[in-house]
Design a protein around this motif. Structure first.
Motif, PDB file in Angstrom:
ATOM      1  N   GLN A 210      -7.260   0.584   2.734  1.00 23.20           N
ATOM      2  CA  GLN A 210      -6.983   1.707   1.847  1.00 23.20           C
ATOM      3  C   GLN A 210      -8.226   2.018   1.027  1.00 23.20           C
ATOM      4  O   GLN A 210      -8.838   1.114   0.450  1.00 23.20           O
ATOM      5  CB  GLN A 210      -5.814   1.398   0.908  1.00 23.20           C
TER       6      GLN A 210
ATOM      7  N   VAL B 147      -7.591  10.634  -5.018  1.00 22.34           N
ATOM      8  CA  VAL B 147      -6.813  10.832  -3.792  1.00 22.34           C
ATOM      9  C   VAL B 147      -7.139   9.711  -2.818  1.00 22.34           C
ATOM     10  O   VAL B 147      -8.116   8.968  -2.986  1.00 22.34           O
ATOM     11  CB  VAL B 147      -7.111  12.203  -3.144  1.00 22.34           C
ATOM     12  N   ARG B 148      -6.314   9.582  -1.805  1.00 23.02           N
ATOM     13  CA  ARG B 148      -6.528   8.607  -0.749  1.00 23.02           C
ATOM     14  C   ARG B 148      -7.442   9.216   0.316  1.00 23.02           C
ATOM     15  O   ARG B 148      -7.288  10.379   0.678  1.00 23.02           O
ATOM     16  CB  ARG B 148      -5.203   8.189  -0.138  1.00 23.02           C
TER      17      ARG B 148
ATOM     18  N   SER C  62      -8.963   9.392   4.172  1.00 22.91           N
ATOM     19  CA  SER C  62      -8.725   9.082   5.577  1.00 22.91           C
ATOM     20  C   SER C  62      -9.976   9.417   6.381  1.00 22.91           C
ATOM     21  O   SER C  62     -10.787  10.255   5.967  1.00 22.91           O
ATOM     22  CB  SER C  62      -7.527   9.866   6.124  1.00 22.91           C
TER      23      SER C  62
ATOM     24  N   GLN D  87      -5.172  10.455   9.727  1.00 14.47           N
ATOM     25  CA  GLN D  87      -4.175  10.943   8.770  1.00 14.47           C
ATOM     26  C   GLN D  87      -2.809  11.108   9.424  1.00 14.47           C
ATOM     27  O   GLN D  87      -1.782  10.773   8.830  1.00 14.47           O
ATOM     28  CB  GLN D  87      -4.654  12.272   8.175  1.00 14.47           C
TER      29      GLN D  87
ATOM     30  N   PRO E 192      -1.103   7.721   7.321  1.00 11.75           N
ATOM     31  CA  PRO E 192      -1.773   8.254   6.134  1.00 11.75           C
ATOM     32  C   PRO E 192      -2.096   7.199   5.088  1.00 11.75           C
ATOM     33  O   PRO E 192      -2.903   7.459   4.190  1.00 11.75           O
ATOM     34  CB  PRO E 192      -0.772   9.290   5.601  1.00 11.75           C
ATOM     35  N   GLU E 193      -1.507   6.024   5.205  1.00  6.44           N
ATOM     36  CA  GLU E 193      -1.764   4.972   4.223  1.00  6.44           C
ATOM     37  C   GLU E 193      -3.083   4.252   4.489  1.00  6.44           C
ATOM     38  O   GLU E 193      -3.656   3.656   3.564  1.00  6.44           O
ATOM     39  CB  GLU E 193      -0.619   3.954   4.240  1.00  6.44           C
TER      40      GLU E 193
ATOM     41  N   GLN F 228      -2.590  18.423  -1.542  1.00 12.17           N
ATOM     42  CA  GLN F 228      -2.550  17.196  -0.768  1.00 12.17           C
ATOM     43  C   GLN F 228      -3.082  16.038  -1.610  1.00 12.17           C
ATOM     44  O   GLN F 228      -4.022  16.205  -2.396  1.00 12.17           O
ATOM     45  CB  GLN F 228      -3.392  17.344   0.505  1.00 12.17           C
ATOM     46  N   ASP F 229      -2.469  14.879  -1.433  1.00 16.64           N
ATOM     47  CA  ASP F 229      -2.917  13.691  -2.156  1.00 16.64           C
ATOM     48  C   ASP F 229      -3.891  12.863  -1.316  1.00 16.64           C
ATOM     49  O   ASP F 229      -3.999  11.643  -1.506  1.00 16.64           O
ATOM     50  CB  ASP F 229      -1.726  12.832  -2.563  1.00 16.64           C
ATOM     51  N   SER F 230      -4.584  13.505  -0.401  1.00 18.13           N
ATOM     52  CA  SER F 230      -5.535  12.818   0.465  1.00 18.13           C
ATOM     53  C   SER F 230      -6.713  13.735   0.768  1.00 18.13           C
ATOM     54  O   SER F 230      -6.628  14.960   0.633  1.00 18.13           O
ATOM     55  CB  SER F 230      -4.864  12.382   1.775  1.00 18.13           C
TER      56      SER F 230
END
Length: 234
Positions: A114, A126-127, A129, A135, A139-140, A181-183
């Motif tokens: 992560q 944000v995360r 990828s 993704q 997505p994690e 989006q959180d990524s």
């Protein structure tokens, strides 16, 4: 009598000359016909090549349209930005399956890395990828390696990625302009550069085929014009 013999001889030599001239003219006409036939065959092949290139380019446009263009239009990570790496840790292991032969599947695991980043434009955390495929797959996790039997090899690959991210605090990333989006993505598979490379070769093929056909038609037109000018001068 001698005069008649002389006249007959001159008529015979004149006939022989006309026969020689006729043969030469026939050879010239035959050579011209062969040349015209060869040129016509070459022109037909060139037109066929041009049409084939145009058809292939249209098919390539169709394939690119239903793959790259559609994915590009559906992608939300379109804005290029700069991100600051905040954290890069392995949080656990994810089960996966790999093929061991015909209708044979076995299970394995890969470490889930992560990565959290901060967007320099807004400061939002944000995360991160690796790309759209990672993704969609999970997505994690930052990166989803190909599932293998050797668990240690996959763990080594993930650790190398983690160490590289820790040494690079500032990385280029792709974010959602609306920030819904959180990524974010490290690399975009359907960006503008990828679209340019996908459309470059079909466009070159289409332009090349069109130029070949246009040059053949221009050559034919100039040949007809030269023939008409030659008839007028005669």
């Amino acid at each position: 009598m001698f005069l008649w013999a002389g006249t007959k001889g001159s008529q015979g030599s004149g006939g022989e000359r006309r026969t020689i001239y006729q043969k030469i003219r026939e050879y010239d006409v035959l050579d011209k016909r062969k040349t015209v036939t060869a040129l016509k065959a070459g022109e037909d092949r060139a037109i066929l090549l041009g049409l084939s290139m145009i058809i292939v380019s249209v098919m390539m446009y169709f394939v690119v349209g239903i793959t790259m263009v559609r994915s590009y239009s559906d992608s939300v990570w379109t804005e290029e930005s700069s991100c600051t790496v905040l954290n890069s840790t392995i949080v656990g292991e994810i089960n996966c399956t790999y093929s061991c032969g015909s209708e044979c599947w076995k299970s394995s695991k890969y470490p889930c890395l992560q990565v959290f980043v901060s967007l320099n434009t807004s400061g939002k955390v944000v995360r991160l990828s690796h790309n759209e495929e990672a993704q969609d797959a999970n997505p994690e996790c930052f990166y989803v390696p190909k599932c293998r039997k050797d668990h240690n090899a996959m763990h080594t690959v993930i650790m190398n990625i983690s160490e590289r991210l820790k040494t690079q605090q500032q990385v280029k990333c792709y974010m959602d302009p609306a920030e819904q989006q959180d990524s974010a993505l490290l690399t975009s598979m359907y960006g503008r550069v990828a679209m340019f490379h996908s459309l470059f070769w079909p466009t070159c093929t289409l332009v090349g085929g069109t130029i070949i056909i246009a040059m053949v038609k221009l050559t034919q037109y100039l040949s007809i014009m030269c023939e008409q000018v030659g008839r007028i001068k005669r």
